[in-house]
Design a protein around this motif. Structure first.
Motif, PDB file in Angstrom:
ATOM      1  N   PRO A  83      31.146  38.129  45.978  1.00 23.94           N
ATOM      2  CA  PRO A  83      31.523  38.845  44.856  1.00 23.94           C
ATOM      3  C   PRO A  83      32.404  37.875  43.828  1.00 23.94           C
ATOM      4  O   PRO A  83      33.097  36.990  44.615  1.00 23.94           O
ATOM      5  N   GLY A  87      39.122  40.426  38.514  1.00 23.29           N
ATOM      6  CA  GLY A  87      39.520  41.706  38.728  1.00 23.29           C
ATOM      7  C   GLY A  87      39.735  42.217  40.147  1.00 23.29           C
ATOM      8  O   GLY A  87      39.616  43.291  40.510  1.00 23.29           O
ATOM      9  N   VAL A  88      39.599  40.989  41.133  1.00 27.99           N
ATOM     10  CA  VAL A  88      39.775  41.370  42.486  1.00 27.99           C
ATOM     11  C   VAL A  88      41.165  42.181  42.862  1.00 27.99           C
ATOM     12  O   VAL A  88      40.925  43.117  43.685  1.00 27.99           O
ATOM     13  N   ASP A  90      42.288  44.487  41.144  1.00 23.89           N
ATOM     14  CA  ASP A  90      42.003  45.695  40.662  1.00 23.89           C
ATOM     15  C   ASP A  90      41.247  46.609  41.795  1.00 23.89           C
ATOM     16  O   ASP A  90      41.348  47.839  41.819  1.00 23.89           O
ATOM     17  N   ARG A  91      40.330  45.722  42.466  1.00 23.34           N
ATOM     18  CA  ARG A  91      39.424  46.272  43.314  1.00 23.34           C
ATOM     19  C   ARG A  91      39.832  46.574  44.841  1.00 23.34           C
ATOM     20  O   ARG A  91      39.562  47.315  45.773  1.00 23.34           O
ATOM     21  N   TRP A  92      41.145  45.876  45.260  1.00 18.23           N
ATOM     22  CA  TRP A  92      41.495  45.325  46.754  1.00 18.23           C
ATOM     23  C   TRP A  92      43.110  45.350  46.545  1.00 18.23           C
ATOM     24  O   TRP A  92      43.770  44.819  45.775  1.00 18.23           O
ATOM     25  N   GLU A  93      43.755  46.131  47.638  1.00 20.43           N
ATOM     26  CA  GLU A  93      45.148  46.228  47.846  1.00 20.43           C
ATOM     27  C   GLU A  93      45.732  44.894  48.503  1.00 20.43           C
ATOM     28  O   GLU A  93      44.677  44.400  49.451  1.00 20.43           O
ATOM     29  N   GLN A  96      44.714  44.863  52.110  1.00 20.35           N
ATOM     30  CA  GLN A  96      43.049  44.934  52.364  1.00 20.35           C
ATOM     31  C   GLN A  96      42.539  43.500  52.185  1.00 20.35           C
ATOM     32  O   GLN A  96      41.837  43.156  53.006  1.00 20.35           O
ATOM     33  N   LYS A 152      43.352  40.090  37.738  1.00 20.79           N
ATOM     34  CA  LYS A 152      43.153  41.441  37.204  1.00 20.79           C
ATOM     35  C   LYS A 152      42.275  41.444  35.989  1.00 20.79           C
ATOM     36  O   LYS A 152      42.257  40.301  35.134  1.00 20.79           O
ATOM     37  N   GLU A 153      41.605  42.522  35.554  1.00 18.11           N
ATOM     38  CA  GLU A 153      40.487  42.623  34.545  1.00 18.11           C
ATOM     39  C   GLU A 153      41.353  42.649  33.329  1.00 18.11           C
ATOM     40  O   GLU A 153      42.488  43.337  33.269  1.00 18.11           O
TER      41      GLU A 153
END
Length: 153
Positions: A83, A87-88, A90-93, A96, A152-153
């Motif tokens: 992927p 914005g990674v 924003d998708r994963w803590e 994680q 981040k996005e």
């Protein structure tokens, strides 16, 4: 007198290094629970600038080989196997991301082509000089997490 001060400083420096190395979690002792590694591998946060270097360096993380990343648009040959990194954060803590970097197969399953960067489970036909070694160090993993956390996005 100067020599003696240098020796004393070196002893303190080495003592500090061994203490910080004692905080590093060895790859065989990392536990992934529910797709997360809760604790820093080094006991402290990473450096985002150093993480960007690891991410983009073909001889280290080589993450661009599989992941597009607009933050590194000036570098050539962004891959599309994994992927996009935009914005990674924003998708994963971070915990994680740490699990994914440590051993992506434990998170996504054996079918993923992403290597475990801090795992000794490296598969078959490994060069003899690399057996028992990780792709990245614990510090480099934490640095990459710090860098990814800025995307981040």
């Amino acid at each position: 007198m100067i020599f003696r001060r240098g020796v004393i400083a070196a002893i303190f420096l080495l003592a500090g290094t061994s203490i910080s190395n004692a905080e590093i979690i060895a790859p065989e002792n990392v536990t992934i629970v529910d797709g997360e590694v809760a604790m820093s591998l080094t006991g402290s946060a990473g450096n985002a600038e150093a993480g960007a270097t690891v991410f983009g360096n073909k001889k280290l993380g080589n993450c661009l080989a599989c992941h597009a990343n607009k933050d590194m648009i000036k570098q050539l040959f962004h891959g599309d196997v994994g992927p996009e990194m935009d914005g990674v954060a924003d998708r994963w803590e971070p915990q994680q991301l740490r699990a994914i970097l440590v051993n992506s197969k434990a998170v996504f399953g054996d079918e993923t082509v992403m290597p475990g960067f801090y795992s000794l489970e490296v598969g078959q036909d490994v060069r003899k000089d690399l057996i028992g070694k990780t792709i990245l160090s614990a510090e480099q993993i934490e640095d990459v997490i710090a860098y990814l956390s800025t995307l981040k996005e």
